[in-house]
Write a protein that holds these residues in place. Structure first.
Motif, PDB file in Angstrom:
ATOM      1  N   SER A 414       1.989   1.143   0.517  1.00  0.00           N
ATOM      2  CA  SER A 414       1.878   1.453  -0.912  1.00  0.00           C
ATOM      3  C   SER A 414       2.925   2.486  -1.292  1.00  0.00           C
ATOM      4  O   SER A 414       3.751   2.889  -0.471  1.00  0.00           O
ATOM      5  N   ASP A 415       2.885   2.901  -2.559  1.00  0.00           N
ATOM      6  CA  ASP A 415       3.798   3.915  -3.083  1.00  0.00           C
ATOM      7  C   ASP A 415       5.256   3.476  -2.947  1.00  0.00           C
ATOM      8  O   ASP A 415       6.104   4.211  -2.445  1.00  0.00           O
ATOM      9  N   ASP A 419       4.292  -4.532  -4.721  1.00  0.00           N
ATOM     10  CA  ASP A 419       2.845  -4.452  -4.825  1.00  0.00           C
ATOM     11  C   ASP A 419       2.244  -3.900  -3.532  1.00  0.00           C
ATOM     12  O   ASP A 419       2.718  -4.196  -2.421  1.00  0.00           O
ATOM     13  N   ASN A 420       1.186  -3.110  -3.690  1.00  0.00           N
ATOM     14  CA  ASN A 420       0.455  -2.619  -2.524  1.00  0.00           C
ATOM     15  C   ASN A 420      -0.130  -3.798  -1.748  1.00  0.00           C
ATOM     16  O   ASN A 420      -0.627  -4.763  -2.344  1.00  0.00           O
ATOM     17  N   SER A 447      -3.766  -2.543  -9.814  1.00  0.00           N
ATOM     18  CA  SER A 447      -2.744  -1.927 -10.668  1.00  0.00           C
ATOM     19  C   SER A 447      -2.491  -0.463 -10.311  1.00  0.00           C
ATOM     20  O   SER A 447      -1.590   0.167 -10.864  1.00  0.00           O
ATOM     21  N   GLU A 448      -3.289   0.092  -9.392  1.00  0.00           N
ATOM     22  CA  GLU A 448      -3.125   1.496  -9.007  1.00  0.00           C
ATOM     23  C   GLU A 448      -1.951   1.652  -8.044  1.00  0.00           C
ATOM     24  O   GLU A 448      -1.463   0.693  -7.465  1.00  0.00           O
ATOM     25  N   ASN A 449      -1.532   2.914  -7.830  1.00  0.00           N
ATOM     26  CA  ASN A 449      -0.305   3.183  -7.075  1.00  0.00           C
ATOM     27  C   ASN A 449      -0.491   3.331  -5.574  1.00  0.00           C
ATOM     28  O   ASN A 449       0.420   3.050  -4.799  1.00  0.00           O
ATOM     29  N   PHE A 450      -1.672   3.831  -5.153  1.00  0.00           N
ATOM     30  CA  PHE A 450      -1.836   4.204  -3.758  1.00  0.00           C
ATOM     31  C   PHE A 450      -3.078   3.549  -3.144  1.00  0.00           C
ATOM     32  O   PHE A 450      -4.111   3.418  -3.804  1.00  0.00           O
ATOM     33  N   ASP A 467      -8.320   3.483  -3.631  1.00  0.00           N
ATOM     34  CA  ASP A 467      -7.305   2.820  -4.438  1.00  0.00           C
ATOM     35  C   ASP A 467      -7.217   3.603  -5.756  1.00  0.00           C
ATOM     36  O   ASP A 467      -8.196   3.671  -6.500  1.00  0.00           O
ATOM     37  N   SER A 469      -4.399   6.077  -8.692  1.00  0.00           N
ATOM     38  CA  SER A 469      -3.144   6.690  -9.096  1.00  0.00           C
ATOM     39  C   SER A 469      -3.404   8.186  -9.275  1.00  0.00           C
ATOM     40  O   SER A 469      -4.503   8.667  -8.987  1.00  0.00           O
ATOM     41  N   ASP A 472      -4.171   9.983 -14.036  1.00  0.00           N
ATOM     42  CA  ASP A 472      -4.059   8.952 -15.068  1.00  0.00           C
ATOM     43  C   ASP A 472      -5.332   8.815 -15.891  1.00  0.00           C
ATOM     44  O   ASP A 472      -5.447   7.895 -16.714  1.00  0.00           O
TER      45      ASP A 472
END
Length: 594
Positions: A414-415, A419-420, A447-450, A467, A469, A472
């Motif tokens: 991820s990050d 896509d994760n 849709s989250e970042n990590f 899971d 961000s 936000d």
């Protein structure tokens, strides 16, 4: 009118309306947790949970190094510590913030969103903070990275994720919360030991002197038996584990009843004597100078030696630390102190990030955040670089789940600019492939970042990850993933195979599998030993093979290796989900004659 209101207000109005309806019908108040962008706890989960199935038998997942045998059993208690099960009993009323599972887009996936704490604290992050206890109950912490940190428990009997405590509330109850104090994170994996789940606070994670503006870290303990979450440091000098120090990772020494913690950014090792309730600052190797990236994972072998690493080659975290100091493993020995192991070489000066022991506690697999995988053998105290999956090292490895059969590692990325996802890595061959993309499992959570989480398996063969961000306004998610169900749903397995166990004639054990049985299948099991009080005190491990075209087999209990120990008074046979080839049926345990 609702379509013109803010989403949070709409969710709040729905929750209030639903709650008052329950009051009118039942005369009871059911508390609901707040949520993130989609309302957090599902709006429909304000209702009572219907007839959870009682299961008073422990469900072990054999986390840790195998030497630690948890003596508690899971009674599927409610949030007040009492069981509300049974066909003739009223449905359970949950009186704490919670969320119920919702299904993902593919079989084998469930999603929860962490509810707000009762005081309104919002868990929008969860860094490497998912774990399981010996019964397969899942624990995850959420934090706002500013003021407070919360701990949640996922109850397997009804798939609800419930708030069980937070730092501020526990410390205030112990009269150990100072004005303007905060607890930015429980960055530590919730760590189960002898019926208590431990976490510690990290109130400053910057690699500068800002930690000196903090009071110091707190140890906390959650006891499932009485559903209590306690500030353990309230009885320590000045009410903290150590002045100003902040803890980023913890580990246990089950043989000696100790906890260890690593601080950030000065990388000091601390030791907590559980029986005495006291913390000792052990320091660090003399070659470890200045500030640098602290290991997020360390381990303790059967001899009580603690293995530690540090440093990062990533530009965003590198502090100019010398590669020659951090390109190998170091240790702390309770008898001789700190030392280094140049022969335990690393693929660059990068601290260990994640790891998990196999189910017998013989081999540990661990990885840095670039996906470099290593194997530590406990008996030989040996070290080996295994390899890495086929994805870019620019991505961050914060998910690491070893299958119970010891053949696969589900490793996440991820990050990054893609896509994760989670890859399956074959330990024997070194081959890997992309098994799942998170937004294909669930578009909202995807849709989250990590994604983060390691060594967090339940008793049915699913692992769990966080899971989220950052900052936000959206509460963090927890995602449960059953890799076998996903592989079957995607056609990577010929069929979904379920294994069950039952009594055969003469008290023999009959193991059966579903499906066409064209391939041989290795099945894992445990025999668990209990003392006269019913506490689980010992475990023996085994496996049997169903040959090709064989749908069942019969075992004589007397032929099986029994758990050792003079206190063992009774035993049970348990099937173990292997996390790779098959799932287990609801009927997966038997009482054995003794």
């Amino acid at each position: 009118m609702l379509d013109k209101m803010p989403r949070s207000a709409v969710n709040g109005l729905k929750s209030i309306t639903h709650r008052f309806a329950l009051i009118a019908l039942l005369g009871l108040m059911v508390a609901c947790g707040g949520g993130g962008g989609n309302g957090g706890a599902n709006e429909e989960s304000d209702s009572q949970i219907e007839d959870p199935v009682e299961n008073n038998e422990p469900q072990d997942n054999n986390i840790g190094n195998g030497a630690d045998t948890d003596t508690g059993s899971d009674s599927d208690a409610g949030d007040n510590g009492s069981s509300n099960s049974g066909n003739n009993q009223e449905p359970e009323v949950i009186t704490v913030p919670y969320d119920s599972a919702r299904a993902g887009s593919i079989d084998g996936v469930n999603i929860w969103q962490m509810p707000d704490a009762p005081d309104g604290s919002r868990p929008d992050q969860s860094w490497l903070a998912v774990g399981s206890d010996a019964n397969g109950e899942i624990y995850i912490s959420g934090h706002d990275h500013v003021t407070n940190s919360m701990l949640y428990r996922m109850y397997q009997h009804d798939n609800t994720l419930r708030w069980v405590g937070d730092a501020k509330t526990a410390s205030e109850a112990a009269n150990n919360w100072q004005t303007n104090e905060s607890a930015e994170k429980f960055h530590t994996r919730p760590l189960d030991h002898n019926g208590t789940v431990y976490v510690a606070t990290l109130d400053s994670s910057d690699m500068n002197y800002s930690y000196q503006n903090t009071r110091g870290f707190h140890w906390y303990g959650y006891r499932p038996a009485d559903n209590s979450f306690t500030d353990l440091s309230a009885t320590e000098p000045d009410g903290v584990g150590a002045a100003q120090l902040q803890i980023v990772s913890i580990q246990k020494d089950p043989v000696n009843n100790l906890l260890y913690g690593m601080s950030i950014p000065e990388n000091k090792l601390v030791r907590y004597d559980i029986a005495a309730g006291t913390t000792t600052v052990l320091g660090n190797p003399s070659a470890w100078q200045n500030f640098f990236y602290s290991n997020r994972f360390m381990w303790v072998d059967s001899r009580g030696r603690v293995y530690i690493t540090g440093g990062s080659s990533r530009i965003q975290w590198n502090q100019g630390e010398p590669a020659s100091v951090f390109d190998h493993v170091w240790y702390y020995d309770p008898q001789t102190g700190f030392g280094e192991l140049p022969s335990f070489s690393l693929q660059g000066p990068n601290a260990m990030e994640v790891g998990q022991w196999d189910r017998r506690g013989e081999n540990l697999y661990t990885s840095d955040d670039q996906g470099n995988i290593y194997k530590f053998n406990d008996a030989e105290a040996s070290w080996q670089f295994i390899g890495r999956p086929d994805f870019s090292s620019d991505l961050k490895t914060w998910v690491f789940q070893l299958s119970a059969d010891g053949e696969k590692i589900y490793i996440g990325l991820s990050d990054g600019a893609r896509d994760n996802a989670i890859y399956e890595y074959d330990i024997a061959s070194g081959d890997s492939y992309e098994l799942m993309v998170i937004n294909q499992l669930d578009p909202t959570a995807g849709s989250e970042n990590f994604i983060t989480g390691y060594d967090s398996w339940d008793s049915r063969g699913s692992f769990y990850i966080s899971d989220f961000s950052m900052y936000d306004g959206d509460n963090a998610y927890m995602v449960g993933i059953n890799p076998v169900r996903i592989k079957a749903a995607k056609g990577l397995l010929d069929e979904l195979v379920e294994v069950s166990v039952e009594d055969d004639s003469g008290n023999d054990i009959r193991i059966a599998r579903s499906g066409i049985a064209m391939q041989s299948l290795e099945v894992l099991y445990e025999i668990r030993g209990y003392n006269s009080a019913g506490d689980w005190v010992a475990t023996s491990h085994g496996e049997v093979t169903l040959a090709a075209n064989q749908t069942s087999l019969t075992l004589n209990p007397s032929s099986l290796s029994q758990p050792s120990g003079s206190t063992v008074a009774s035993t049970q046979f348990w099937l173990i989900a292997d996390g790779n080839d098959y799932i287990v049926a609801e009927q997966r345990s038997l009482e054995l004659g003794n």
